[in-house]
Design a protein around this motif. Sequence first.
Motif, PDB file in Angstrom:
ATOM      1  N   GLN A  80       0.215  -7.692 -11.003  1.00 54.80           N
ATOM      2  CA  GLN A  80       1.456  -8.095 -10.357  1.00 54.80           C
ATOM      3  C   GLN A  80       2.311  -8.946 -11.298  1.00 54.80           C
ATOM      4  O   GLN A  80       3.532  -8.789 -11.351  1.00 54.80           O
ATOM      5  CB  GLN A  80       1.164  -8.854  -9.064  1.00 54.80           C
ATOM      6  N   ALA A  81       1.676  -9.842 -12.047  1.00 54.29           N
ATOM      7  CA  ALA A  81       2.412 -10.666 -13.012  1.00 54.29           C
ATOM      8  C   ALA A  81       3.034  -9.794 -14.096  1.00 54.29           C
ATOM      9  O   ALA A  81       4.181 -10.017 -14.515  1.00 54.29           O
ATOM     10  CB  ALA A  81       1.478 -11.705 -13.631  1.00 54.29           C
ATOM     11  N   GLU A 132      -1.627  -0.355   0.596  1.00 56.72           N
ATOM     12  CA  GLU A 132      -2.643  -1.272   0.060  1.00 56.72           C
ATOM     13  C   GLU A 132      -3.786  -0.508  -0.586  1.00 56.72           C
ATOM     14  O   GLU A 132      -4.307  -0.907  -1.642  1.00 56.72           O
ATOM     15  CB  GLU A 132      -3.151  -2.172   1.176  1.00 56.72           C
ATOM     16  N   THR A 133      -4.184   0.625   0.037  1.00 57.45           N
ATOM     17  CA  THR A 133      -5.253   1.450  -0.540  1.00 57.45           C
ATOM     18  C   THR A 133      -4.836   1.997  -1.897  1.00 57.45           C
ATOM     19  O   THR A 133      -5.611   1.971  -2.875  1.00 57.45           O
ATOM     20  CB  THR A 133      -5.603   2.608   0.409  1.00 57.45           C
ATOM     21  N   ASN A 134      -3.614   2.476  -1.990  1.00 57.44           N
ATOM     22  CA  ASN A 134      -3.123   3.038  -3.257  1.00 57.44           C
ATOM     23  C   ASN A 134      -2.929   1.944  -4.300  1.00 57.44           C
ATOM     24  O   ASN A 134      -3.133   2.183  -5.500  1.00 57.44           O
ATOM     25  CB  ASN A 134      -1.809   3.780  -3.021  1.00 57.44           C
ATOM     26  N   TRP A 159       4.152   1.357  -4.985  1.00 64.46           N
ATOM     27  CA  TRP A 159       3.467   1.102  -3.718  1.00 64.46           C
ATOM     28  C   TRP A 159       3.585  -0.373  -3.298  1.00 64.46           C
ATOM     29  O   TRP A 159       3.707  -0.690  -2.108  1.00 64.46           O
ATOM     30  CB  TRP A 159       1.993   1.503  -3.829  1.00 64.46           C
ATOM     31  N   TRP A 160       3.553  -1.276  -4.263  1.00 60.11           N
ATOM     32  CA  TRP A 160       3.661  -2.707  -3.951  1.00 60.11           C
ATOM     33  C   TRP A 160       5.032  -3.035  -3.355  1.00 60.11           C
ATOM     34  O   TRP A 160       5.138  -3.742  -2.353  1.00 60.11           O
ATOM     35  CB  TRP A 160       3.411  -3.519  -5.225  1.00 60.11           C
ATOM     36  N   ALA A 216       8.524  -4.313   1.299  1.00 60.79           N
ATOM     37  CA  ALA A 216       9.656  -3.928   2.149  1.00 60.79           C
ATOM     38  C   ALA A 216       9.223  -3.715   3.590  1.00 60.79           C
ATOM     39  O   ALA A 216       9.927  -4.105   4.529  1.00 60.79           O
ATOM     40  CB  ALA A 216      10.319  -2.658   1.594  1.00 60.79           C
ATOM     41  N   LEU A 217       8.047  -3.103   3.785  1.00 59.37           N
ATOM     42  CA  LEU A 217       7.555  -2.859   5.143  1.00 59.37           C
ATOM     43  C   LEU A 217       7.215  -4.171   5.849  1.00 59.37           C
ATOM     44  O   LEU A 217       7.475  -4.323   7.053  1.00 59.37           O
ATOM     45  CB  LEU A 217       6.337  -1.944   5.098  1.00 59.37           C
TER      46      LEU A 217
END
Length: 629
Positions: free
Chosen positions: A289-290, A588-590, A606-607, A612-613
């Motif tokens: 993520q970083a 989250e799975t992906n 996917w993140w 957004a969701l």
Amino acid sequence: MSYWGNKEATQFALRVSISVIVTWLLCLRLNSEATSAAMISIIMILMAGSHGANLIKSFYRAVGTIMACAFVLFVSSTALIDAWLFNGFMILWIVTCVGLAAYLQNSVSYVFGMAGMTAAVIGFPLAYSPEIFSVFDNVQARCFGILLGIAVSIIVTAVIPYEDDIKRILPIKRATLKFIAKVFSGSTPQKSQQAFSQYLGLISHNKHIPINSLVGSKASLELIKSQRDALFHCVSLTIAAIKIKHMLRAAGDIEVEHLIAEIIEEIHGGQDNTQLLLDRIKVIAKDIQADIINRHLAVLIENLVWLNSDEIAVESQRFKRQISRFLTHTDLQDVFRSMLRAALLLSGISFIWIEGQWEHGMYAMLMTGIMCSMNATMPNSNIGNIAVLQAQLITGAFGFLITFAIVPLLEPKIMFPVMFVYLLITSYQFAVCTSTNKIVLMFMLVFWSSYIPLSNIPTLDFGDFLNTAMANVFAVMMILAVYMLIPSRKDTEIVIHSIKRTLKKLKPNSGNSDLSSDLILSAYPVLVRQDHTKVYIDRLISIGECFKLSELDLLTDDNRVLIRQLLTSILENRHDEDKIRQLQRIAETNMQRHNQASDHQAYSAWWQLSIALKRLCVSQSMITEPNVP
């Protein structure tokens, strides 16, 4: 002198007032009957706002006038024997022109709008006084007036020139940088929402500048193409900045937001060392993520420096296919509504005029034909509101004051300086106005000549003045009534319908379908307004992320079915929380799978959908609270 502090507005006011008075004097000198047509042409052309737009509008205005004049001449030779027959042809022509203008919604639509207006101005007076010998004189006078207005406007704009059209992208770049600064400055939700609406309003207002630059700029074709891409790129950067803010908050790196705001201030001050700036805001954590945030920050910093520069060229060429969708969203249902309104209005007033033998009904027909045609070329102006009536009443009162108070007491020549001042102040106010009063000011500029004597020997017939004013007001009230019965579709409905059609491409076994997340960018300037920004920002980001996953071919057939169902419910304002939670689990799975494979691009897609969701769930559960971009 602080009143005239806006340089561009002052120049616009001078162009309008000087052009109109010079044209008026020329028409009096030449004893022309086309004074009103010439002056209205000047005002409508100069409202375009740039050299290129003026030239385009002038050309299309001339073409539309010639088309309508040819049609009137043709119909007059066969149908002038009966008022209903002739009016029927005129109404059919105007309704057809209204439909074509509403359908095209680009520069060419002005040709058909002008063709409808010209047919009304020339045709309906002929139905009132059917003299075949006067047809050619009326057509000739109209064409002369239009061409004279075009010529004078070109000469005056050469004396008071516009800046090169290619430079019109620079204020938009500055506005983009200013908005991104507000995104990271910790503004209140209300201020953030208002800033986003104002910024997208600016984008929507200037969306035609690449087309205008083709005609009005001396720049190279390559640079003009870059201007086109730069306009779209600015919208992309604002959404990218909002996404980065969301990622920082999801990762718990809120302090980086304040550092970005400080860096933008340094960029304003002239700092352009992107590596030095990036080193100050890099996220130190060593995880995927970083890494993703740092990559996005690197791209953002580079583009922030570009926004602060006078450079126009942008390296990214990926927006080329989307430009046409960015400019317009055509809706056939709204086209037919425009045609139906015009047909009902013109047929109804024509019946009252002919069968009721209403002598001044001709003026009501003229007003209706002009207004319907004008609205078709400016679908977002919404002429079917009370502002049009306000403009008629104000202009009528002003015309009464000039005609029956000033002219009888003073020399007739006093009208010229009085009208110069009127045009100067009104046009300046029109240029600087940002409220709903702008449309009132526009019609005050366009229709004042209907109430002011323009001939060498002005008539002071109060009865004729009053009947003409009443006919105009009656026509406007009829327009308001019909617009209430048959309202225009909201622009939000049109764009949502367009997105729904696009969603049909998202189906099983479609492979890497022809979907582009950039298509969603075209919806922002239309859907995101101050009154419903909180509803649409997270919806559009969610849809855009789903389209990006489709672009990258990261969706299974089951994913496509679920996403299509979910996005349809989102667009219809239905909160299907089960499907949102289901898609969140899939995301989250992906993310876990792509984290193990160190696939940064797939993980990022996917993140961002997952973020957004989550925000979509929050905004739906707190629908009464403003959403923070």
